[in-house]
Motif scaffolding. Structure first.
Motif, PDB file in Angstrom:
ATOM      1  N   ILE A   1      -9.407  30.312  90.948  1.00 47.27           N
ATOM      2  CA  ILE A   1     -10.251  29.457  90.738  1.00 47.27           C
ATOM      3  C   ILE A   1     -11.463  29.811  91.906  1.00 47.27           C
ATOM      4  CG2 ILE A   1     -11.232  27.098  90.310  1.00 47.27           C
ATOM      5  CD1 ILE A   1      -8.221  26.389  89.852  1.00 47.27           C
ATOM      6  N   GLY A   2     -12.060  30.832  91.557  1.00 45.66           N
ATOM      7  CA  GLY A   2     -13.287  31.385  92.768  1.00 45.66           C
ATOM      8  C   GLY A   2     -14.435  31.684  92.284  1.00 45.66           C
ATOM      9  N   LYS A   3     -15.239  32.331  93.042  1.00 47.27           N
ATOM     10  CA  LYS A   3     -16.608  32.570  92.759  1.00 47.27           C
ATOM     11  C   LYS A   3     -16.914  33.131  91.379  1.00 47.27           C
ATOM     12  CE  LYS A   3     -19.958  32.777  96.587  1.00 47.27           C
ATOM     13  NZ  LYS A   3     -20.134  33.734  97.772  1.00 47.27           N
ATOM     14  N   MET A   4     -16.035  34.275  91.180  1.00 39.26           N
ATOM     15  CA  MET A   4     -16.283  35.065  89.794  1.00 39.26           C
ATOM     16  C   MET A   4     -16.165  34.278  88.892  1.00 39.26           C
ATOM     17  SD  MET A   4     -14.935  38.850  90.954  1.00 39.26           S
ATOM     18  CE  MET A   4     -15.207  39.699  92.352  1.00 39.26           C
ATOM     19  N   GLU A   5     -14.900  33.569  88.705  1.00 35.50           N
ATOM     20  CA  GLU A   5     -14.654  32.881  87.696  1.00 35.50           C
ATOM     21  C   GLU A   5     -15.544  31.608  87.334  1.00 35.50           C
ATOM     22  OE1 GLU A   5     -11.244  34.909  89.451  1.00 35.50           O
ATOM     23  OE2 GLU A   5     -12.603  33.558  90.298  1.00 35.50           O
ATOM     24  N   LEU A   6     -16.145  31.118  88.528  1.00 33.96           N
ATOM     25  CA  LEU A   6     -16.910  29.840  88.283  1.00 33.96           C
ATOM     26  C   LEU A   6     -18.373  29.902  87.717  1.00 33.96           C
ATOM     27  CD1 LEU A   6     -15.775  27.971  91.512  1.00 33.96           C
ATOM     28  CD2 LEU A   6     -15.067  27.623  89.162  1.00 33.96           C
ATOM     29  N   PHE A   7     -18.680  31.237  87.464  1.00 36.08           N
ATOM     30  CA  PHE A   7     -19.892  31.738  86.695  1.00 36.08           C
ATOM     31  C   PHE A   7     -19.724  30.781  85.225  1.00 36.08           C
ATOM     32  CE2 PHE A   7     -20.566  35.211  89.820  1.00 36.08           C
ATOM     33  CZ  PHE A   7     -21.966  34.651  90.247  1.00 36.08           C
ATOM     34  N   SER A   8     -18.513  30.840  84.658  1.00 36.70           N
ATOM     35  CA  SER A   8     -18.322  30.343  83.473  1.00 36.70           C
ATOM     36  C   SER A   8     -18.112  28.705  83.562  1.00 36.70           C
ATOM     37  CB  SER A   8     -16.984  31.015  83.028  1.00 36.70           C
ATOM     38  OG  SER A   8     -16.568  30.411  81.822  1.00 36.70           O
ATOM     39  N   GLN A   9     -19.196  28.107  82.596  1.00 40.01           N
ATOM     40  CA  GLN A   9     -19.145  26.731  82.726  1.00 40.01           C
ATOM     41  C   GLN A   9     -18.142  26.413  81.661  1.00 40.01           C
ATOM     42  OE1 GLN A   9     -21.270  24.633  84.417  1.00 40.01           O
ATOM     43  NE2 GLN A   9     -21.790  26.421  85.350  1.00 40.01           N
ATOM     44  N   ALA A  10     -17.796  27.086  80.695  1.00 41.90           N
ATOM     45  CA  ALA A  10     -16.660  26.763  79.886  1.00 41.90           C
ATOM     46  C   ALA A  10     -15.430  26.615  80.569  1.00 41.90           C
ATOM     47  CB  ALA A  10     -16.442  27.566  78.711  1.00 41.90           C
ATOM     48  N   PHE A  11     -14.906  27.780  81.516  1.00 45.74           N
ATOM     49  CA  PHE A  11     -13.924  27.717  82.373  1.00 45.74           C
ATOM     50  C   PHE A  11     -13.970  26.565  83.185  1.00 45.74           C
ATOM     51  CE2 PHE A  11     -11.869  29.168  86.078  1.00 45.74           C
ATOM     52  CZ  PHE A  11     -10.624  29.323  85.948  1.00 45.74           C
ATOM     53  N   ILE A  12     -14.944  25.931  83.829  1.00 48.62           N
ATOM     54  CA  ILE A  12     -15.102  24.995  84.626  1.00 48.62           C
ATOM     55  C   ILE A  12     -14.539  23.796  83.813  1.00 48.62           C
ATOM     56  CG2 ILE A  12     -16.397  23.381  85.996  1.00 48.62           C
ATOM     57  CD1 ILE A  12     -18.077  25.961  86.727  1.00 48.62           C
ATOM     58  N   GLN A  13     -15.049  23.606  82.696  1.00 45.57           N
ATOM     59  CA  GLN A  13     -14.674  22.308  81.863  1.00 45.57           C
ATOM     60  C   GLN A  13     -13.160  22.637  81.374  1.00 45.57           C
ATOM     61  OE1 GLN A  13     -17.666  22.772  78.646  1.00 45.57           O
ATOM     62  NE2 GLN A  13     -17.825  20.709  78.699  1.00 45.57           N
ATOM     63  N   ALA A  14     -12.802  23.549  81.287  1.00 47.02           N
ATOM     64  CA  ALA A  14     -11.351  24.003  80.839  1.00 47.02           C
ATOM     65  C   ALA A  14     -10.395  23.517  81.913  1.00 47.02           C
ATOM     66  CB  ALA A  14     -11.141  25.152  80.128  1.00 47.02           C
ATOM     67  N   VAL A  15     -10.686  23.998  83.161  1.00 46.75           N
ATOM     68  CA  VAL A  15      -9.805  23.652  84.294  1.00 46.75           C
ATOM     69  C   VAL A  15      -9.993  22.122  84.529  1.00 46.75           C
ATOM     70  CG1 VAL A  15      -9.739  23.947  86.916  1.00 46.75           C
ATOM     71  CG2 VAL A  15     -10.200  26.005  85.478  1.00 46.75           C
ATOM     72  N   ARG A  16     -10.861  21.431  84.421  1.00 47.87           N
ATOM     73  CA  ARG A  16     -11.036  20.079  84.698  1.00 47.87           C
ATOM     74  C   ARG A  16     -10.193  19.374  83.647  1.00 47.87           C
ATOM     75  NH1 ARG A  16     -17.140  20.157  85.968  1.00 47.87           N
ATOM     76  NH2 ARG A  16     -16.731  19.744  88.424  1.00 47.87           N
TER      77      ARG A  16
ATOM     78  N   LEU B   1      -6.452  20.032  84.386  1.00 49.15           N
ATOM     79  CA  LEU B   1      -5.917  18.893  85.646  1.00 49.15           C
ATOM     80  C   LEU B   1      -5.829  17.682  85.370  1.00 49.15           C
ATOM     81  CD1 LEU B   1      -8.355  20.799  88.506  1.00 49.15           C
ATOM     82  CD2 LEU B   1      -5.597  20.699  88.391  1.00 49.15           C
ATOM     83  N   THR B   2      -6.570  17.309  84.090  1.00 46.47           N
ATOM     84  CA  THR B   2      -6.341  15.619  83.868  1.00 46.47           C
ATOM     85  C   THR B   2      -5.374  15.428  82.841  1.00 46.47           C
ATOM     86  OG1 THR B   2      -8.417  15.999  82.628  1.00 46.47           O
ATOM     87  CG2 THR B   2      -8.840  15.030  84.669  1.00 46.47           C
ATOM     88  N   GLY B   3      -5.155  16.617  82.275  1.00 48.82           N
ATOM     89  CA  GLY B   3      -4.017  16.648  81.201  1.00 48.82           C
ATOM     90  C   GLY B   3      -2.796  16.045  81.639  1.00 48.82           C
ATOM     91  N   SER B   4      -2.098  14.922  81.324  1.00 43.98           N
ATOM     92  CA  SER B   4      -1.037  14.635  81.991  1.00 43.98           C
ATOM     93  C   SER B   4       0.146  15.348  81.995  1.00 43.98           C
ATOM     94  CB  SER B   4      -0.650  12.916  81.597  1.00 43.98           C
ATOM     95  OG  SER B   4      -0.409  13.294  80.077  1.00 43.98           O
ATOM     96  N   GLU B   5       0.428  16.194  80.700  1.00 43.64           N
ATOM     97  CA  GLU B   5       1.441  16.944  80.449  1.00 43.64           C
ATOM     98  C   GLU B   5       1.513  18.265  81.018  1.00 43.64           C
ATOM     99  OE1 GLU B   5       4.183  15.659  78.880  1.00 43.64           O
ATOM    100  OE2 GLU B   5       2.962  13.820  78.899  1.00 43.64           O
TER     101      GLU B   5
END
Length: 159
Positions: free
Chosen positions: A104-119, A122-126
């Protein structure tokens, strides 16, 4: 260059051979003639595509995402990573799964969809996430700092 991806790959192999359900991706250096020319995204299911390549010119054409000398191939990255993250988040199997996100670095964080998916992951309990984040250099990356400060995250410094 300290070995984060190598560590991730070894842990992934150990988990897989223990029969633990795991999915995700890692980034791998692409080298030509001894020099690094970019990075590829490699999914744990064996798909591979470009994340970034050294730019041949210094002029920025169209809508380019750049980190240093590298031009980020956002389309390729998203096509490989987003379906896998969606599957982890909305998979039919209710079993606890491990999701590898390197990195989860600078290159990957250009993607807003990736940011949403990572969040969402992380909140998915399973889902338990095994990921890598960079040590802050210069301007902090919002999502990285958000992850670093989460109460449910354990950070190990790799040296």
């Amino acid at each position: 260059g300290v070995g984060k991806t190598t560590l991730i790959q070894k842990v992934t192999q150990a988990l897989k051979s223990s029969g633990i359900p795991i999915d995700g991706f890692y980034t791998e250096e692409v080298r030509e003639g001894g020099r690094r020319t970019g990075f590829d995204v490699v999914t744990l299911s064996g798909k591979r595509g470009p994340l970034s390549r050294v730019s041949s010119d210094s002029s920025t054409s169209r809508r380019e995402y750049r980190v240093g000398q590298y031009v980020v191939d956002l389309t390729s990255f998203e096509q490989l990573v987003l379906p896998m993250l969606r599957n982890v988040n909305h998979g039919s199997d209710a079993e606890k799964k491990i999701c590898v996100i390197d990195e989860i670095g600078k290159m990957e964080l250009f993607s807003q969809a990736f940011i949403q998916a990572v969040r969402q992951t992380l909140t998915g309990s399973e889902t338990m996430v095994l990921g890598t984040i960079p040590i802050p250099k210069g301007k902090p990356l919002d999502l990285v700092e958000e992850i670093r400060s989460r109460k449910d995250v354990k950070v190990f410094n790799v040296s």
